[in-house]
Motif scaffolding. Sequence first.
Motif, PDB file in Angstrom:
ATOM      1  N   GLY A   1       0.778  -1.238   0.000  1.00 15.93           N
ATOM      2  CA  GLY A   1       0.000   0.000   0.000  1.00 15.93           C
ATOM      3  C   GLY A   1       0.804   1.280   0.000  1.00 15.93           C
ATOM      4  O   GLY A   1       0.249   2.370  -0.183  1.00 15.93           O
ATOM      5  N   SER A   2       2.121   1.186   0.205  1.00 19.25           N
ATOM      6  CA  SER A   2       2.962   2.381   0.203  1.00 19.25           C
ATOM      7  C   SER A   2       4.406   1.967  -0.024  1.00 19.25           C
ATOM      8  O   SER A   2       4.781   0.806   0.184  1.00 19.25           O
ATOM      9  CB  SER A   2       2.859   3.133   1.533  1.00 19.25           C
ATOM     10  N   ALA A   3       5.221   2.947  -0.408  1.00 22.59           N
ATOM     11  CA  ALA A   3       6.637   2.672  -0.596  1.00 22.59           C
ATOM     12  C   ALA A   3       7.293   2.285   0.723  1.00 22.59           C
ATOM     13  O   ALA A   3       8.147   1.392   0.779  1.00 22.59           O
ATOM     14  CB  ALA A   3       7.330   3.891  -1.203  1.00 22.59           C
ATOM     15  N   GLU A   4       6.862   2.944   1.795  1.00 17.51           N
ATOM     16  CA  GLU A   4       7.437   2.624   3.108  1.00 17.51           C
ATOM     17  C   GLU A   4       7.103   1.192   3.515  1.00 17.51           C
ATOM     18  O   GLU A   4       7.947   0.468   4.063  1.00 17.51           O
ATOM     19  CB  GLU A   4       6.907   3.596   4.170  1.00 17.51           C
ATOM     20  N   GLY A   5       5.868   0.774   3.237  1.00 19.48           N
ATOM     21  CA  GLY A   5       5.478  -0.597   3.559  1.00 19.48           C
ATOM     22  C   GLY A   5       6.240  -1.605   2.741  1.00 19.48           C
ATOM     23  O   GLY A   5       6.665  -2.653   3.251  1.00 19.48           O
ATOM     24  N   ALA A   6       6.446  -1.297   1.451  1.00 20.72           N
ATOM     25  CA  ALA A   6       7.203  -2.202   0.587  1.00 20.72           C
ATOM     26  C   ALA A   6       8.644  -2.303   1.054  1.00 20.72           C
ATOM     27  O   ALA A   6       9.234  -3.399   1.072  1.00 20.72           O
ATOM     28  CB  ALA A   6       7.141  -1.727  -0.859  1.00 20.72           C
ATOM     29  N   GLU A   7       9.231  -1.174   1.458  1.00 23.42           N
ATOM     30  CA  GLU A   7      10.606  -1.204   1.968  1.00 23.42           C
ATOM     31  C   GLU A   7      10.707  -2.074   3.207  1.00 23.42           C
ATOM     32  O   GLU A   7      11.688  -2.807   3.383  1.00 23.42           O
ATOM     33  CB  GLU A   7      11.087   0.212   2.283  1.00 23.42           C
ATOM     34  N   ARG A   8       9.711  -2.019   4.097  1.00 24.61           N
ATOM     35  CA  ARG A   8       9.735  -2.843   5.312  1.00 24.61           C
ATOM     36  C   ARG A   8       9.707  -4.325   4.958  1.00 24.61           C
ATOM     37  O   ARG A   8      10.416  -5.135   5.575  1.00 24.61           O
ATOM     38  CB  ARG A   8       8.551  -2.483   6.217  1.00 24.61           C
ATOM     39  N   VAL A   9       8.882  -4.669   3.969  1.00 21.14           N
ATOM     40  CA  VAL A   9       8.803  -6.074   3.553  1.00 21.14           C
ATOM     41  C   VAL A   9      10.150  -6.533   3.012  1.00 21.14           C
ATOM     42  O   VAL A   9      10.646  -7.619   3.363  1.00 21.14           O
ATOM     43  CB  VAL A   9       7.705  -6.262   2.496  1.00 21.14           C
ATOM     44  N   TRP A  10      10.773  -5.712   2.154  1.00 21.74           N
ATOM     45  CA  TRP A  10      12.056  -6.125   1.566  1.00 21.74           C
ATOM     46  C   TRP A  10      13.170  -6.137   2.606  1.00 21.74           C
ATOM     47  O   TRP A  10      14.089  -6.971   2.531  1.00 21.74           O
ATOM     48  CB  TRP A  10      12.406  -5.217   0.399  1.00 21.74           C
ATOM     49  N   ARG A  11      13.089  -5.269   3.596  1.00 23.16           N
ATOM     50  CA  ARG A  11      14.089  -5.308   4.671  1.00 23.16           C
ATOM     51  C   ARG A  11      13.945  -6.599   5.472  1.00 23.16           C
ATOM     52  O   ARG A  11      14.941  -7.224   5.862  1.00 23.16           O
ATOM     53  CB  ARG A  11      13.930  -4.085   5.587  1.00 23.16           C
ATOM     54  N   GLU A  12      12.710  -7.002   5.705  1.00 19.74           N
ATOM     55  CA  GLU A  12      12.456  -8.288   6.371  1.00 19.74           C
ATOM     56  C   GLU A  12      13.029  -9.428   5.545  1.00 19.74           C
ATOM     57  O   GLU A  12      13.635 -10.372   6.079  1.00 19.74           O
ATOM     58  CB  GLU A  12      10.951  -8.473   6.570  1.00 19.74           C
ATOM     59  N   ALA A  13      12.837  -9.341   4.237  1.00 20.48           N
ATOM     60  CA  ALA A  13      13.319 -10.407   3.347  1.00 20.48           C
ATOM     61  C   ALA A  13      14.833 -10.540   3.391  1.00 20.48           C
ATOM     62  O   ALA A  13      15.375 -11.649   3.296  1.00 20.48           O
ATOM     63  CB  ALA A  13      12.859 -10.122   1.918  1.00 20.48           C
TER      64      ALA A  13
END
Length: 300
Positions: free
Chosen positions: A266-278
């Motif tokens: 839903g947002s760039a910040e949310g996508a960044e959090r997912v990829w940081r988790e990955a």
Amino acid sequence: MPRALTAPAGAPCSLEEARDALCARGFDPRDEASLHHAAGWLARLGRNRDFLGDLLVERLSTRGDEDAGAGGYGPQAIMLSGTQAGHFLRANIWPAAGDHACRTSGRHSFVYDLPHDHNFDFLTVGYFGPGYRSDYYEYDHAALSGWRGERAGLRFVERSALSPGRLLHYRAHRDVHRQLPPASLSVSLNVVAADPAAAWFDQYAFDLEEDRIDRVLNPGASEAFLHLAVGLGSGEAVELARWIGHGHPSDRLRLASFAARAASAGSAEGAERVWREAEGAGSRLVRAEAARRRAAVAAG
């Protein structure tokens, strides 16, 4: 490069005889006896100069049969048998660069100019025409993680053509080739190993100039299903994707799970959090891909 095999002596056989013999014995490329048994029958079928033309005439002349132009017949591949006993038979058509099919559909439609490996073994024999040409390479699949941009370590072997009667064994995850159009229309015959587990192993396209993995060529249906399920917004699907990302044995499916979650964040910040988790999920492939994709999100 593919392993060159000496075609054993033997009279030409019919398609039915080759089908029956291969079905009776099966095709296991890890077993030398099975490999040479299949190679012998493929070579004998390749000496039958009439069977493929007769088959095509029969199909073309069929009236009122809706399956005549379908069910394994296409502009390049002609299925000669169903999948059985761990294999299937097919014929591949290779147009020349100046042929109408290649000019209108483009060279990429026939996988020309695309350096790639295979995630399955197969035997091939030149049947008609001068044969497609290939630049052949080898690489060590086990040494790679499979992320885009990873150095591949390709070793050039030679450029040669699949001339009539030439019999080759393409080895999964070892032999790489960049196919080039033949001088004139050509046909090859294949015995292809059909292992259901192959779908879980990646097939790569390579960048020869950079000697790197360019991309994966065989995304699986499970990846598409996962993206769709998460995209539809099911909480259960998101939890499943979270588990897959940290615990599934397939690195490629783990990466797909993070991609699905990032796309639905839903947002760039949310996508960044997912990829940081990955990046901390415990897979070298996922970590490298996640770092690249997080940087792309951050760059806008």
